[in-house]
Each structure stands twice: as structure tokens, then as C-alpha cells.
Design an enzyme around this catalytic site. Structure first.
Site, mmCIF file in Angstrom:
data_model
loop_
_atom_site.group_PDB
_atom_site.id
_atom_site.type_symbol
_atom_site.label_atom_id
_atom_site.label_comp_id
_atom_site.label_asym_id
_atom_site.label_seq_id
_atom_site.Cartn_x
_atom_site.Cartn_y
_atom_site.Cartn_z
ATOM 1 N N ILE A 45 40.400 -22.751 -9.057
ATOM 2 C CA ILE A 45 41.015 -21.588 -8.404
ATOM 3 C C ILE A 45 42.221 -21.091 -9.200
ATOM 4 O O ILE A 45 43.097 -20.417 -8.678
ATOM 5 C CB ILE A 45 41.412 -21.915 -6.954
ATOM 6 C CG1 ILE A 45 42.357 -23.118 -6.892
ATOM 7 C CG2 ILE A 45 40.170 -22.191 -6.116
ATOM 8 C CD1 ILE A 45 42.870 -23.440 -5.491
ATOM 9 N N SER A 74 41.002 -26.877 -13.287
ATOM 10 C CA SER A 74 40.204 -28.087 -13.050
ATOM 11 C C SER A 74 38.929 -28.108 -13.880
ATOM 12 O O SER A 74 38.484 -29.184 -14.298
ATOM 13 C CB SER A 74 39.869 -28.227 -11.562
ATOM 14 O OG SER A 74 39.103 -27.137 -11.098
ATOM 15 N N ARG A 117 44.039 -33.027 -4.964
ATOM 16 C CA ARG A 117 43.208 -34.219 -5.086
ATOM 17 C C ARG A 117 42.118 -34.108 -6.148
ATOM 18 O O ARG A 117 41.418 -35.086 -6.413
ATOM 19 C CB ARG A 117 42.533 -34.515 -3.729
ATOM 20 C CG ARG A 117 41.638 -33.374 -3.244
ATOM 21 C CD ARG A 117 40.948 -33.683 -1.921
ATOM 22 N NE ARG A 117 39.949 -34.711 -2.031
ATOM 23 C CZ ARG A 117 38.709 -34.492 -2.441
ATOM 24 N NH1 ARG A 117 38.312 -33.281 -2.808
ATOM 25 N NH2 ARG A 117 37.842 -35.478 -2.511
ATOM 26 N N GLY A 149 47.662 -36.301 -8.500
ATOM 27 C CA GLY A 149 47.815 -34.864 -8.321
ATOM 28 C C GLY A 149 49.268 -34.431 -8.284
ATOM 29 O O GLY A 149 50.140 -35.156 -7.811
ATOM 30 N N GLU A 199 50.580 -29.252 -5.853
ATOM 31 C CA GLU A 199 51.342 -28.936 -4.647
ATOM 32 C C GLU A 199 52.737 -29.560 -4.643
ATOM 33 O O GLU A 199 53.723 -28.879 -4.338
ATOM 34 C CB GLU A 199 50.569 -29.374 -3.408
ATOM 35 C CG GLU A 199 49.350 -28.538 -3.123
ATOM 36 C CD GLU A 199 48.646 -29.014 -1.873
ATOM 37 O OE1 GLU A 199 48.801 -28.363 -0.831
ATOM 38 O OE2 GLU A 199 47.950 -30.051 -1.935
#
Length: 771
Positions: free
Chosen positions: A479, A483, A522, A725, A728
Site C-alpha cells: 500500500i 512490502s 506485521r 515491524g 506504525e
């Protein structure tokens, strides 16, 4: 390592910068129908009557539906929502009637022909008031809903979840404390504003197969939700997400897809499309929930915090299918990244007649840390110690315990704290650019764990091709975070082939393997581990065949630059390409067949916490820690705050791709700066007053600060190559660091976001008036 840890170029970069990448809204199909939605003009109203006859008769209109056509509720954690309102509308803008027509223009005209009669009901527009007995109930039937048993709704109230955390004996600790400090903070709703609005297409075939093309973060979660809501078997429901133009959590669940499916079921063979306008995006997609926070702290003269009591009241909006988990995540993280012996937390998710709250980058952590980190600076000043020292004393270290009682084995927080203190030169004052301006510096810590079920699974498939290239199949969605590139790097590292020889395919529930969701920071961790396992599976098959081919024991073979090579006799080797479809013998026979690697992963040993106390020895998979320092300049005549410099350091376990990781941190800093200084979804009597970029400001290139970005690498034991991760967590300390810097510059403590020029100037004038 050859590929992991290197700044490999984005595998989707060329398509994105040239405009060749196709998004859902780019898809054109023959016999396409276009949907439009009539929405409630009231925040809370009973639907008395809907007259659709004129719209149905309008030329070019193929169908009109209301909530009465499909009344079954759905929801991820709490089944509380209908995709079209049933019985009553619960927020201003809720979908009430949907039209399908041969053009968007005709669909919009048809909406004007629909008459809806409402009985206006008292609205809940404040979560604190909504909690009180006697408040109008947004969901009177809450007790009849289904929910995941780790959540605790209170039927007969507007409380959709009450999470409790009770560690130690907080009441006694407060009695023993040298000082008690209590502060209140408020964080308003904000929007995600992804560059691409929500869009979807649904088509039902005559054999009962339903295909959805959606700009969504989590195709398998969308498939599951739609399957349950509309009673479609999973093998008859396909969800494709060809490309996603940003999400930040707003595209994690289902929104407009559930409006299209019933239309598609009633019009088989016709693809039906719905694309949100920017105004729709502001009002009818998920918003970040508002938060009322009260933080009470017991501290001793030496700076050691011995008790904390938190009350978090979340404005979850009209539907809380996702919001209940945000309240839970905030509850178990409520002590912040600090080792505190006694913790007492109540975290409530509350229904209101506001837009629907949902996941947003940080998943509640940005909101609670706005209070936690300012509160810490307030305590430090009261004790006469520095902001860094209060964090050195209380900050998490290996061997410390979290608010849930889990013993921490890895924590790079203290390393990050020292690095940021050096990089931002916290103790040095710099000269302002003009006499009417002042400068200040602030620091804040942050942490976050992936907020996901214990069984959140990932899977991957690797298919070797005849020329030694490979296809990697996953359902982790890129997004914008990169990734696709990182997954490719991981596969390339294990197989020892160039990333350029690997093509990644994602986002098709019929053809790419299961992924729980692309949320919670994640994907590198969980999907990355699945890719490692898939690549190892393929590697093991290659080694098995190679030991036959080369006459060398498997243990003495390795993969190297597209070959299987003997560790002892390097000249003995066989090309991966020669084994990709099996091993051929001289007599013409062959064995094995195509090399297909399969990998799956579930985080190990994640266990439920106690239902009453919230305590647990391993309730989350890991914690990511980090620190940010900020320098600001404040104009005393206008109240304008300019962020000049940001220093950031996070413990990421392993830097997988330095360039991509730096981009993630930069984006998080700027997004956090936007929510700190500019962004607020202004609500009045349930109405969004600023549903466009005319009145909703986000940072631009002119707002970019200097950024110093560093990393600490304490490996995560269960992560791929030690990675955890960070996308965030990197946003979590931004807002409180800015707030602390403004205080350092001006002596003004602002407990309500955003920290606008108007608020700052008003506070400056109030101080000047006192003087």
C-alpha cells in the site's frame, strides 16, 4: 547478506512513476453499471418510509435497493453494522439507498427522485456524555449482537467494549507516592486521506460466483466479511486488489464493497462500480477515533514512577466493529514504554452518532502517547529533573515488565533515547531566525505491538520457472510501504538468486495464498517469515535433487548465484534452472517434477491475557520501541509553529532495506506532524464541517523539516532475519515530541490536538496578560 539489508530498488517503482500501474478505478468493463448512494442528512434518525418508485422508473436505472433487502449484520470483531441502514440511520452520511444505472450521471439524478421520511432522534455527539446512564442508545439491540469473546460490550449502554488492566496494587501505591500528578488530554478525529479514494467493482456470474475488485488492504478479510454478511460460500467469492494507492488503515475492512454485492446479486452478469469522491472519503470511510484521556501518576522524589491510573474514552462513532480492538490495544499498552509496577487502566469504546471510527496508523498508540509523553515531561519539571532523565529512570530495559506483566527480553529504548538526545542536541539552545520568534526542543518515546488475533496467519508460495527465475505469490498488499520489494529481497536471499529474477504477485484470493490482513505493522515480520519458509522449502527440494545429481551429501551443498554448489568442491554445481521442473536422468527418465515452495507462519506462543485483570505473560508477539526529538520555532506574533528538525531512532530488529525504511520513517514523521499541527475532522452536531482539502490541511513540501534518521538492531527472535515491524510505531512519538518542544519554547502546555496557530497565540496572549 547479499540482498537483505541493501537498498534494492522498488520492484513496483517503474510502473508507479510512469502511471502504468492499474488501480481499480482504471478498470473498464463492458455492460458496466454505476452505483450511487443516497445518504442520511441526520446523525440519528428513524427511517419511517422510503419511496423508490420514481427512481426505479427513471430511464437508465437498473436497480434500487435499501437496507430491507439485506438485513443481516456483519463486522470484524463485533457484528454491529449493515452496509445500508436498517431501521434507522446512526450517522450523518450513512448509506440508506443504493442505485445502479448505466452511467454515473443517471445514477446521481435518480437519487434526487428518492424520498426518505425520517423521524429525527436525539444524537450522541460526545463520548463522555454517551457513556452516562440515560443517554440515547445508538445500538439498543447491542445485547443481541455477536462479538469475539476477548471484547466486553455493555448491553443497555453505548459502551461497545470495556477493557480493564489491573497490575499490582495501584490504590496503595498512590498512597505511598511522594507526589501525585493528574492531567487530561483530548485528541480529535482525523482522516486518513489516502491519495486514492475507496473504489470497488462487483460482479455476480450466473453460476453464483461473485468477484470483487477492490482497493483494499486485506483481500482475505474482505472476502470473509462479505461471505458472512451475504451468505456466499468462500469458494464462490473472489476478491482482487490489483493496486492500492495508500491506506493507513482506512482500507483494512469493508466499506463500499458491501453496498455493491447485493446489487450484483440482483443483477447477475453486470459489473457494478462505485468510487468515493473526496468528500465521501472524509465522511463515509473510516476516521481515526477521538480520545478523551485522563492520566494519574504516582511518582517518588527520585523520579521513579510507582503507579499510573488511566481512563481512555474512545469516540468510536456509529459502528465499532474495529474500534473495540483499538480500545483493547490502547489498554494493554497504557503504561507506555515504561516499567511501572502498578497499573490501573479502564479503556472504553463508546458508540456516538459520529462517522465510523476505525484503524489508523498507530492503532490508538499515537493518541494515548500524546498524553503519556506530555505527562512525563510535566512530572519531570515538577521534580526538577530533565525529560531525558525521567525516561532513563523509567524507560523499558531488558528484564523489565510491561503493563500486562510480561517480562521483556528485548528493548532498544534506552539506546534510541541516547542516540536521539545526541542528534537533536537536546541541551543546546539555538538562536531563533527573528526577534519575534522563539525556539524549543522536545523529546518523546513510543512503543507499539501488532494488534492482531493470536492466530493471525501468513502464507507464501514460490514457483521456480524453467529458466531459473521465480514467481512469488503472497496476499500481503503493498500500500506504498514497499512490502513487495522486501518480500522479493527475502526470497532472493534464501534462494541466492537476483531479485530481478523474481516476480511477485499479490492480492487475489483465488490465486494467491492466505494472509490475515495488511495491518498492524506485521507484514515484514509475519508475511516475511512465510516467504522465508516457502523459500527454504524450495531450497530443500533443490538440495534433495542436487545431491542425487552431483553425488554430494545435502549437508555439503548450498545455493549460490543461481546454482546449487558443493561447499567442498566449488566446481561441482548444477544450475537451479536445470532442476526447476525436476531431475532428468541420462536414460530419459525424470523424478520430482516442478519445484514449488510452500511456507506458512503463525506467531508462536501468543496467549490470551486474563479476562478480568488483563495480565498475561505473552499476550503480544513483540514490542517495537523508538524515540523522536524535535526542534520547533514559534512565532510569538502569529502563534505559527514551524518544525525545523526531527531526530528519530527506532529498534527495528534488522534493517531489511535502508532506503525503504528511511522513507517509512520520513512519512511517519510528516504524518505525525500533520495530526499534531493541522489536522482535525471538525464535527458539529454530527456534521463534518470540513470534508475537503479546502478546509482540512495536511502537510505539504513547504512544511518538511530536516530529518536525522537512525536505527538500532536488536534482533527479534521469531522475525525474518531478526526484523520486526516499524511503519506504525514510527508515527507514535511525533505529536507529543512537538507538544513538548512548543512548551520548551513558550512555556505553553497544550493538552488538546491539533496545536494550531490560533490555540498557541491564544495561550501566548493569556500568559502575556497575566504578566
Amino acid at each position: 547478506m547479499k540482498f537483505v539489508g541493501k537498498s534494492v530498488k522498488r520492484v513496483d517503482g517503474i510502473k508507479k512513476v510512469t502511471g502504468a500501474l492499474k488501480y481499480v478505478d482504471d478498470i473498464k468493463m463492458s455492460r458496466m453499471l454505476y452505483a450511487a448512494v443516497k445518504r442520511s442528512p441526520h446523525p440519528h434518525a428513524r427511517i419511517v418510509k422510503i419511496d423508490i418508485d420514481k427512481a426505479l422508473a427513471y430511464k437508465g436505472v437498473k436497480d434500487v435497493i435499501t437496507g430491507e433487502h439485506f438485513e443481516k449484520r456483519g463486522g470484524l470483531y463485533l457484528e454491529d453494522k449493515n452496509f445500508l441502514a436498517v431501521g434507522k440511520a446512526r450517522y450523518r452520511g450513512e448509506a440508506v439507498v443504493a442505485v445502479a444505472a448505466i452511467s454515473e450521471e443517471i445514477a446521481q439524478r435518480a437519487l434526487k427522485l428518492i424520498d426518505v421520511e425520517y423521524e429525527v432522534l436525539p444524537a450522541v455527539t460526545n463520548a463522555k456524555e454517551g457513556m452516562k446512564p440515560g443517554s440515547p442508545l445508538v445500538h439498543p439491540d447491542l445485547g443481541d449482537y455477536k462479538w469475539v469473546p476477548v471484547f466486553y460490550p455493555k448491553p443497555g449502554s453505548n459502551i461497545s467494549n470495556h477493557y480493564t488492566l489491573r497490575k499490582g496494587d495501584a490504590p496503595q501505591a498512590f498512597e505511598n507516592a511522594d507526589y501525585t500528578v493528574e492531567n487530561k488530554f483530548y485528541v480529535p478525529h482525523v482522516q486518513h486521506v489516502p491519495i486514492e479514494p475507496h473504489t470497488a467493482i462487483a460482479q455476480m456470474d450466473l453460476d453464483g460466483t461473485c468477484t470483487i475488485w477492490a482497493s483494499c488492504q486485506s483481500p482475505y478479510a474482505v472476502r470473509q466479511a462479505l461471505s458472512e454478511a451475504f451468505d456466499i460460500p468462500l469458494n464462490k467469492l473472489r476478491v482482487l486488489s490489483p493496486a492500492v494507492g495508500g491506506g493507513f488503515g482506512s482500507k483494512a475492512g469493508t466499506t463500499l464493497e458491501g453496498i455493491l454485492v447485493p446489487l450484483a446479486k440482483r443483477n447477475p452478469g453486470r459489473p457494478i462500480k462505485l468510487t468515493y469522491s473526496r468528500e465521501d472519503e472524509f465522511q463515509n470511510a473510516y476516521v481515526r477515533q477521538g480520545l478523551h484521556a485522563t492520566i494519574k501518576t504516582g511518582v517518588n522524589k527520585d523520579g521513579k514512577i510507582i503507579a499510573v491510573q488511566n481512563e481512555f474514552i474512545w469516540d468510536g462513532g456509529a459502528y465499532n466493529e474495529y474500534g473495540v480492538n483499538i480500545a483493547k490495544a490502547a489498554g494493554y499498552a497504557s503504561a507506555g514504554p515504561y516499567d511501572i509496577e502498578n497499573v490501573w487502566t479502564d479503556s472504553y469504546c463508546v458508540y456516538t452518532n459520529h462517522p465510523v471510527g476505525g484503524p489508523y496508523r498507530g492503532f490508538g498508540m499515537c493518541e494515548i502517547h500524546f498524553g503519556i509523553e506530555q505527562n512525563l515531561d510535566i512530572i519531570a519539571e515538577k521534580l526538577g529533573i530533565s525529560p531525558v532523565d525521567i525516561r532513563r529512570i523509567n524507560g523499558m530495559k531488558p528484564g523489565g515488565t510491561t503493563g500486562t506483566g510480561e517480562v521483556v527480553s528485548q528493548s532498544g529504548l534506552q539506546e534510541c533515547l541516547e542516540q536521539v538526545s545526541i542528534d537533536i542536541k537536546l541541551n543546546e539552545k539555538s538562536k531563533p531566525s527573528k526577534p519575534n520568534k522563539v525556539r524549543g526542543k522536545g523529546i518523546a518515546c513510543g512503543w507499539k505491538a501488532p494488534s492482531m488475533p493470536n492466530n493471525a496467519a501468513s502464507s507464501a508460495i514460490i514457483k521456480l520457472n524453467e529458466d531459473g527465475s521465480a514467481h512469488l505469490l503472497v496476499s500481503a498488499q503493498d500500500i506504498g510501504q514497499g512490502s513487495d520489494t522486501v518480500m522479493t529481497q527475502i526470497a532472493a536471499e534464501v534462494l541466492s538468486i537476483s531479485p530481478e529474477k523474481i516476480t511477485i504477485k499479490t492480492g487475489d484470493t483465488d490465486h494467491t495464498p492466505y494472509e490475515w490482513q495488511t495491518v498492524a505493522s506485521r507484514i515484514t515480520y509475519s508475511a516475511g517469515r512465510a516467504v522465508v519458509e516457502a523459500a527454504k522449502d524450495a531450497r530443500d527440494q533443490l538440495l534433495e535433487l542436487s545431491q542425487i545429481k552431483l553425488g554430494v551429501y545435502k549437508r555439503d551443498l548450498e545455493l549460490k548465484d543461481g546454482y546449487v554448489v558443493s561447499k567442498i568442491y566449488p566446481d561441482k554445481k548444477v544450475a537451479i534452472a536445470d532442476l526447476a521442473i525436476g531431475l532428468n536422468f541420462d536414460d530419459g527418465s525424470a523424478i520430482h517434477g516442478p519445484i514449488i515452495g510452500r511456507g506458512s507462519f503463525i506467531p508462536p506462543n501468543i496467549r490470551n491475557a486474563d479476562k478480568k485483570t488483563g495480565l498475561g505473560d505473552h499476550p503480544v508477539v513483540f514490542w517495537t520501541y523508538g524515540v523522536q526529538g524535535v526542534e520547533v520555532e514559534v512565532d510569538l506574533e502569529t502563534g505559527q509553529t514551524k518544525v525545523l528538525k526531527v531526530a528519530s531512532c527506532f529498534d527495528v530488529g534488522k534493517v531489511m532495506n535502508p532506503q525503504l525504511l528511511e522513507g517509512q520513517i520520513e512519512g511517519a514523521i510528516v504524518q505525525g506532524m500533520g495530526t499534531a499541527l493541522f489536522e482535525e475532522l471538525m464535527l458539529k452536531d454530527g456534521k463534518v464541517m470540513n470534508p475537503s482539502f479546502v478546509d482540512y490541511k495536511i502537510p505539504t513540501a513547504d512544511d518538511m523539516p530536516e530529518m536525522i534518521i537512525k536505527f538500532v538492531e536488536n534482533p527479534e527472535e521469531t522475525g525474518p532475519f531478526g526484523a520486526r515491524g516499524v511503519a506504525e510505531p514510527a508515527m507514535v512519538p511525533s505529536a507529543p515530541a512537538i507538544a513538548n518542544a512548543i512548551y520548551d519554547a513558550t512555556g505553553i502546555r497544550l493538552n488538546t490536538m491539533p496545536l494550531t496557530a490560533e490555540k498557541v497565540l491564544t495561550a501566548i496572549k493569556a500568559i502575556q496578560k497575566k504578566d
